[in-house]
Design an enzyme around this catalytic site. Sequence first.
Site, PDB file in Angstrom:
ATOM      1  N   ALA A 103       0.823  -1.208   0.000  1.00 45.77           N
ATOM      2  CA  ALA A 103       0.000   0.000   0.000  1.00 45.77           C
ATOM      3  C   ALA A 103       0.859   1.261   0.000  1.00 45.77           C
ATOM      4  O   ALA A 103       0.410   2.309  -0.447  1.00 45.77           O
ATOM      5  CB  ALA A 103      -0.924   0.007   1.213  1.00 45.77           C
ATOM      6  N   LYS A 104       2.079   1.173   0.526  1.00 40.08           N
ATOM      7  CA  LYS A 104       3.022   2.310   0.556  1.00 40.08           C
ATOM      8  C   LYS A 104       2.393   3.536   1.194  1.00 40.08           C
ATOM      9  O   LYS A 104       2.639   4.663   0.764  1.00 40.08           O
ATOM     10  CB  LYS A 104       3.551   2.620  -0.853  1.00 40.08           C
ATOM     11  CG  LYS A 104       4.265   1.444  -1.529  1.00 40.08           C
ATOM     12  CD  LYS A 104       4.900   1.811  -2.864  1.00 40.08           C
ATOM     13  CE  LYS A 104       5.687   0.684  -3.492  1.00 40.08           C
ATOM     14  NZ  LYS A 104       4.871  -0.411  -4.036  1.00 40.08           N
ATOM     15  N   ILE A 105       1.556   3.324   2.200  1.00 45.39           N
ATOM     16  CA  ILE A 105       0.829   4.420   2.828  1.00 45.39           C
ATOM     17  C   ILE A 105       1.565   4.945   4.052  1.00 45.39           C
ATOM     18  O   ILE A 105       2.551   4.365   4.527  1.00 45.39           O
ATOM     19  CB  ILE A 105      -0.588   3.994   3.251  1.00 45.39           C
ATOM     20  CG1 ILE A 105      -0.553   2.623   3.942  1.00 45.39           C
ATOM     21  CG2 ILE A 105      -1.504   3.973   2.057  1.00 45.39           C
ATOM     22  CD1 ILE A 105      -1.898   2.156   4.461  1.00 45.39           C
ATOM     23  N   THR A 129       3.247  -2.575   3.407  1.00 48.55           N
ATOM     24  CA  THR A 129       4.366  -1.687   3.092  1.00 48.55           C
ATOM     25  C   THR A 129       3.977  -0.255   3.459  1.00 48.55           C
ATOM     26  O   THR A 129       2.846   0.176   3.233  1.00 48.55           O
ATOM     27  CB  THR A 129       4.755  -1.737   1.599  1.00 48.55           C
ATOM     28  OG1 THR A 129       3.645  -1.316   0.791  1.00 48.55           O
ATOM     29  CG2 THR A 129       5.160  -3.141   1.182  1.00 48.55           C
TER      30      THR A 129
ATOM     31  N   ASP B 107       3.410   5.422  -5.960  1.00 50.78           N
ATOM     32  CA  ASP B 107       3.848   4.066  -6.268  1.00 50.78           C
ATOM     33  C   ASP B 107       4.541   4.109  -7.615  1.00 50.78           C
ATOM     34  O   ASP B 107       4.572   5.154  -8.258  1.00 50.78           O
ATOM     35  CB  ASP B 107       2.674   3.077  -6.246  1.00 50.78           C
ATOM     36  CG  ASP B 107       3.119   1.679  -5.834  1.00 50.78           C
ATOM     37  OD1 ASP B 107       4.155   1.196  -6.343  1.00 50.78           O
ATOM     38  OD2 ASP B 107       2.438   1.070  -5.003  1.00 50.78           O
TER      39      ASP B 107
END
Lengths: 285, 285
Positions: A103-105, A129, B107
């Site tokens: 999710a790279k949040i 993530t 992303d």
Amino acid sequence: MVGPAFGGAFDERLNDRMRQRDSLVCVGLDPDLARLPDPLRGIDDPEDAIVAFLAGIVEATADLACAFKPNLGFFLAHGTAGVRALERARRLIPSDVPVVLDAKIADIGSTAAAYARGVFDAWGFDAVTLNPYLGEDALAPFLARPDRGVFVLCKTSNPGSGDLQDVALADGRPLSRRVADLANAWAARHPATVGLVVGATWPGDLAAARAACPDRPILLPGVGAQQGDLAAALAAGIDRRGAGLVVTSSRAILYAGSGADWADRARAETERLRDEVNRHRIRLA
Amino acid sequence: MVGPAFGGAFDERLNDRMRQRDSLVCVGLDPDLARLPDPLRGIDDPEDAIVAFLAGIVEATADLACAFKPNLGFFLAHGTAGVRALERARRLIPSDVPVVLDAKIADIGSTAAAYARGVFDAWGFDAVTLNPYLGEDALAPFLARPDRGVFVLCKTSNPGSGDLQDVALADGRPLSRRVADLANAWAARHPATVGLVVGATWPGDLAAARAACPDRPILLPGVGAQQGDLAAALAAGIDRRGAGLVVTSSRAILYAGSGADWADRARAETERLRDEVNRHRIRLA
């Protein structure tokens, strides 16, 4: 609600799975409706098409995988239908395979707490993530969970990752080294397993991350479609037990075939990658 | 599908709206089921409860607002029901009010393209907040849209923002200054409106961001529940036309009242903040 099949720290469950399956391969679930195999092109409903595709992939590859990694962006691209597909796909994965939501949040205070409830409780993912730019307090609700994992973006695989991650600090080191040190500090203060994300496209940065974090799991994207050098990445990133790397491949597995044998082709590519990784790690050991 | 009511650059639409409504106030939509006003507590379905709440807030405040800002985390916390609520809430907002999705995402490659399609096309948002840690190519699919806006996280309002954002670079400046410079470079190379996010809790960083980016919109969280000093923030961040700041308040407006008059109380708080901001900007001009 779904969730971890048994208690214990995330890194222990991940290591057990790697050992049991003799595999460091993580299958990335990035469904792209424009690239579905031919036999599924007749399914009109996007939610059903995504679920049918991922059901085939999971069935064909689960016994070869140390983990699955769905990427939130590919699901949110379809709005509600995509999120329903993500929830259904999560439930298709056998409970003994760890699932990392890519999710790279990161967000602040009460929002971070809301995200953590969504990711870990409503959706039942084992790990996620996270982006470190907002700092420790933005990640704290995720880090507070003893049975879950977080993978902090350190050096990402994309060409532009250097815009910030390579910026030289006052001590001469690039910013990504500072992130590896922060991950150690955060792990010391919080119960979750803390890992890193380092792209296979940067073996020098991977070696530096491994030196800074000898025992942390490192999620390694960039070996498939992105053409990272697998041998160099494994030499740089494998830990002292011959493991510790979650070698992620998405498109190269998902779209290995487009005909009637698409699921078999996905399985064959997963097997090929697992064996190639294992050849290199035996050589290292 | 919804979207901008008319063409033109995002910053022009935002400036027009600020002028027409004489307001720099952006209402943050962070629905928290545990804090719903009493008259809505009987609604069992979470999706319907969120939509009923936000419908009341939007109706009570739209004519006072320069923008709305739903935060993705508060919707994703409820899975599919939350995303359906977000889509329904988006359609409730009059098409002449810009809507910024607070997602703080980024992303790589094909995933960024999927997110941009979801945010701008499937959901029809006018702008989005993005995290700069992954670099320019990760933001490129968002930056490619001439009629949309991106707000790049520069210095966030939370206490831990300094972990990375204040790290001193080789030239002695904090990392957040580098991000402001990158925003200028990205704006020069891409057609979207590029703004910054700077927390009202850091007036010194806000003054530096305004000096680096004299004409960029700056999204300013942290004036309500987070207790930033509004006068100091306005003195530091207002641009030379007396505008350019999107002053965001979420909880202080949403939960201003919990009784039968909850929507009126939300309107009164929005009006109060608008007037307080305007008093300070008249004094500055």
